[in-house]
Design a protein around this motif. Structure first.
Motif, PDB file in Angstrom:
ATOM      1  N   GLN A 123       0.861  -1.180   0.000  1.00 12.41           N
ATOM      2  CA  GLN A 123       0.000   0.000   0.000  1.00 12.41           C
ATOM      3  C   GLN A 123       0.895   1.228   0.000  1.00 12.41           C
ATOM      4  OE1 GLN A 123      -3.260  -0.001  -0.206  1.00 12.41           O
ATOM      5  NE2 GLN A 123      -3.417  -2.217  -0.192  1.00 12.41           N
ATOM      6  N   PRO A 124       0.651   2.195  -0.922  1.00 11.73           N
ATOM      7  CA  PRO A 124       1.482   3.405  -0.923  1.00 11.73           C
ATOM      8  C   PRO A 124       1.182   4.260   0.307  1.00 11.73           C
ATOM      9  CG  PRO A 124      -0.283   3.573  -2.541  1.00 11.73           C
ATOM     10  CD  PRO A 124      -0.339   2.192  -1.972  1.00 11.73           C
ATOM     11  N   THR A 125       2.216   4.883   0.808  1.00 11.41           N
ATOM     12  CA  THR A 125       2.040   5.770   1.961  1.00 11.41           C
ATOM     13  C   THR A 125       2.265   7.205   1.482  1.00 11.41           C
ATOM     14  OG1 THR A 125       4.357   5.476   2.513  1.00 11.41           O
ATOM     15  CG2 THR A 125       2.783   4.065   3.650  1.00 11.41           C
ATOM     16  N   PRO A 126       1.343   8.090   1.755  1.00 11.33           N
ATOM     17  CA  PRO A 126       1.507   9.478   1.304  1.00 11.33           C
ATOM     18  C   PRO A 126       2.610  10.172   2.085  1.00 11.33           C
ATOM     19  CG  PRO A 126      -0.519   9.239   2.574  1.00 11.33           C
ATOM     20  CD  PRO A 126       0.070   7.873   2.422  1.00 11.33           C
ATOM     21  N   ILE A 127       3.246  11.110   1.420  1.00 11.56           N
ATOM     22  CA  ILE A 127       4.318  11.886   2.048  1.00 11.56           C
ATOM     23  C   ILE A 127       3.684  13.054   2.780  1.00 11.56           C
ATOM     24  CG2 ILE A 127       6.337  13.331   1.618  1.00 11.56           C
ATOM     25  CD1 ILE A 127       6.839  11.692  -0.867  1.00 11.56           C
ATOM     26  N   THR A 128       4.096  13.220   4.012  1.00  7.95           N
ATOM     27  CA  THR A 128       3.581  14.365   4.762  1.00  7.95           C
ATOM     28  C   THR A 128       4.386  15.587   4.363  1.00  7.95           C
ATOM     29  OG1 THR A 128       5.055  13.850   6.576  1.00  7.95           O
ATOM     30  CG2 THR A 128       2.836  12.942   6.710  1.00  7.95           C
ATOM     31  N   PRO A 129       3.700  16.695   4.131  1.00  9.99           N
ATOM     32  CA  PRO A 129       4.440  17.894   3.718  1.00  9.99           C
ATOM     33  C   PRO A 129       5.286  18.435   4.869  1.00  9.99           C
ATOM     34  CG  PRO A 129       2.116  18.411   4.056  1.00  9.99           C
ATOM     35  CD  PRO A 129       2.262  16.924   4.211  1.00  9.99           C
ATOM     36  N   ALA A 130       6.408  18.993   4.508  1.00 14.18           N
ATOM     37  CA  ALA A 130       7.303  19.572   5.508  1.00 14.18           C
ATOM     38  C   ALA A 130       6.733  20.900   5.964  1.00 14.18           C
ATOM     39  CB  ALA A 130       8.678  19.780   4.898  1.00 14.18           C
ATOM     40  N   VAL A 131       7.046  21.255   7.217  1.00 13.93           N
ATOM     41  CA  VAL A 131       6.564  22.520   7.759  1.00 13.93           C
ATOM     42  C   VAL A 131       7.420  23.626   7.160  1.00 13.93           C
ATOM     43  CG1 VAL A 131       6.203  23.857   9.850  1.00 13.93           C
ATOM     44  CG2 VAL A 131       5.842  21.385   9.874  1.00 13.93           C
ATOM     45  N   VAL A 132       6.736  24.590   6.542  1.00  7.92           N
ATOM     46  CA  VAL A 132       7.423  25.694   5.882  1.00  7.92           C
ATOM     47  C   VAL A 132       6.901  26.986   6.477  1.00  7.92           C
ATOM     48  CG1 VAL A 132       7.898  26.765   3.646  1.00  7.92           C
ATOM     49  CG2 VAL A 132       7.551  24.305   3.791  1.00  7.92           C
ATOM     50  N   THR A 133       7.790  27.966   6.603  1.00  4.03           N
ATOM     51  CA  THR A 133       7.341  29.271   7.093  1.00  4.03           C
ATOM     52  C   THR A 133       6.456  29.899   6.014  1.00  4.03           C
ATOM     53  OG1 THR A 133       9.297  30.329   6.189  1.00  4.03           O
ATOM     54  CG2 THR A 133       9.411  29.618   8.479  1.00  4.03           C
ATOM     55  N   PRO A 134       5.400  30.556   6.410  1.00  7.46           N
ATOM     56  CA  PRO A 134       4.483  31.118   5.409  1.00  7.46           C
ATOM     57  C   PRO A 134       5.148  32.235   4.618  1.00  7.46           C
ATOM     58  CG  PRO A 134       3.799  31.765   7.625  1.00  7.46           C
ATOM     59  CD  PRO A 134       4.938  30.811   7.774  1.00  7.46           C
ATOM     60  N   VAL A 174       2.776  10.159  -4.006  1.00  2.00           N
ATOM     61  CA  VAL A 174       2.687   8.798  -3.482  1.00  2.00           C
ATOM     62  C   VAL A 174       4.098   8.214  -3.474  1.00  2.00           C
ATOM     63  CG1 VAL A 174       1.696   6.515  -3.854  1.00  2.00           C
ATOM     64  CG2 VAL A 174       0.362   8.549  -4.406  1.00  2.00           C
ATOM     65  N   VAL A 175       4.477   7.528  -2.345  1.00  2.00           N
ATOM     66  CA  VAL A 175       5.776   6.851  -2.245  1.00  2.00           C
ATOM     67  C   VAL A 175       5.549   5.386  -2.585  1.00  2.00           C
ATOM     68  CG1 VAL A 175       7.683   6.205  -0.734  1.00  2.00           C
ATOM     69  CG2 VAL A 175       6.565   8.426  -0.478  1.00  2.00           C
ATOM     70  N   LEU A 176       6.248   4.911  -3.603  1.00  2.00           N
ATOM     71  CA  LEU A 176       6.134   3.519  -4.014  1.00  2.00           C
ATOM     72  C   LEU A 176       6.992   2.644  -3.103  1.00  2.00           C
ATOM     73  CD1 LEU A 176       6.270   3.991  -7.896  1.00  2.00           C
ATOM     74  CD2 LEU A 176       4.269   3.683  -6.450  1.00  2.00           C
ATOM     75  N   PRO A 177       6.743   1.317  -3.072  1.00  4.92           N
ATOM     76  CA  PRO A 177       7.513   0.417  -2.170  1.00  4.92           C
ATOM     77  C   PRO A 177       9.013   0.450  -2.432  1.00  4.92           C
ATOM     78  CG  PRO A 177       5.624  -0.727  -3.085  1.00  4.92           C
ATOM     79  CD  PRO A 177       5.681   0.604  -3.751  1.00  4.92           C
ATOM     80  N   ASP A 178       9.400   0.745  -3.680  1.00  6.77           N
ATOM     81  CA  ASP A 178      10.843   0.748  -3.931  1.00  6.77           C
ATOM     82  C   ASP A 178      11.473   2.094  -3.624  1.00  6.77           C
ATOM     83  OD1 ASP A 178       9.693   2.169  -5.959  1.00  6.77           O
ATOM     84  OD2 ASP A 178      10.692   1.117  -7.598  1.00  6.77           O
ATOM     85  N   GLY A 179      10.718   3.064  -3.084  1.00  2.12           N
ATOM     86  CA  GLY A 179      11.277   4.334  -2.661  1.00  2.12           C
ATOM     87  C   GLY A 179      11.041   5.476  -3.646  1.00  2.12           C
ATOM     88  N   ARG A 180      10.553   5.187  -4.812  1.00  6.64           N
ATOM     89  CA  ARG A 180      10.300   6.266  -5.774  1.00  6.64           C
ATOM     90  C   ARG A 180       9.065   7.059  -5.348  1.00  6.64           C
ATOM     91  NH1 ARG A 180       9.676   3.425 -11.309  1.00  6.64           N
ATOM     92  NH2 ARG A 180       8.650   1.938  -9.970  1.00  6.64           N
ATOM     93  N   VAL A 181       9.052   8.349  -5.716  1.00  3.88           N
ATOM     94  CA  VAL A 181       7.939   9.233  -5.385  1.00  3.88           C
ATOM     95  C   VAL A 181       7.244   9.604  -6.696  1.00  3.88           C
ATOM     96  CG1 VAL A 181       7.258  11.447  -4.419  1.00  3.88           C
ATOM     97  CG2 VAL A 181       9.130  10.146  -3.382  1.00  3.88           C
ATOM     98  N   VAL A 182       5.942   9.398  -6.725  1.00  3.96           N
ATOM     99  CA  VAL A 182       5.144   9.769  -7.905  1.00  3.96           C
ATOM    100  C   VAL A 182       4.254  10.937  -7.495  1.00  3.96           C
ATOM    101  CG1 VAL A 182       3.434   8.995  -9.577  1.00  3.96           C
ATOM    102  CG2 VAL A 182       5.176   7.417  -8.748  1.00  3.96           C
ATOM    103  N   THR A 183       4.324  12.033  -8.260  1.00  4.34           N
ATOM    104  CA  THR A 183       3.530  13.227  -7.971  1.00  4.34           C
ATOM    105  C   THR A 183       2.664  13.522  -9.189  1.00  4.34           C
ATOM    106  OG1 THR A 183       5.348  14.087  -6.650  1.00  4.34           O
ATOM    107  CG2 THR A 183       3.642  15.654  -7.313  1.00  4.34           C
TER     108      THR A 183
END
Length: 154
Positions: free
Chosen positions: A19-30, A47-56
């Motif tokens: 199951q892909p796990t979504p990436i949580t966004p980093a906290v950024v100053t406004p 989406v983070v794939l099981p092999d570590g790749r990120v699909v946006t």
């Protein structure tokens, strides 16, 4: 080689489901507010794939069916019949006015003929009655004249 041609049963393999796990966004100053053109901005999903790749990519919205065109309350045939009736009434009104005009024109011509007859008859009457009052001119006494071969002998 096909499995049904081999002499032994196919081997069952264990299947792992990732199951892909979504990436949580980093906290950024406004950042300061920048004016943006109006309009919906599509959301971006990563989406983070099981092999570590990120699909946006953008989220795909389901296709919306075209809105059904509302039928008019009155059918087109009824509108055409009504317009035809209005046109027929206009023609009948025009014909009524035409017959009224022809009747008035006939009455005018009749009155002009009657006026001409009265005026011409009056002129003839004046000529006849005024001729006897004039003593000048030739007077023929028809009682004493003898008519022979279209000549008068007196």
């Amino acid at each position: 080689m096909y499995p049904e041609q081999s002499g032994h049963a196919p081997v069952e393999r264990a299947v792992e489901v990732h199951q892909p796990t979504p990436i949580t966004p980093a906290v950024v100053t406004p950042a300061p507010l920048v004016p943006v053109q109006p309009g919906p901005v599509p959301s971006v999903a990563s989406v983070v794939l099981p092999d570590g790749r990120v699909v946006t990519g953008y989220a795909i919205e389901p296709a919306k069916p075209e809105p059904v065109v509302a039928k008019p309350v009155v059918s087109r045939a009824a509108v055409n019949v009504a317009l035809g009736g209005v046109g027929f009434l206009a023609v009948c009104g025009g014909l009524l006015l035409l017959t009224t005009f022809i009747t008035a024109l006939t009455a005018l011509i009749t009155q002009l003929i009657t006026l001409a007859a009265v005026v011409f008859g009056g002129w003839i009457a004046v000529q006849v009655f005024s001729a006897s009052s004039h003593q000048g001119g030739t007077t023929v006494n028809i009682r004493k004249a003898v008519i022979k071969r279209n000549k008068f002998y007196g």
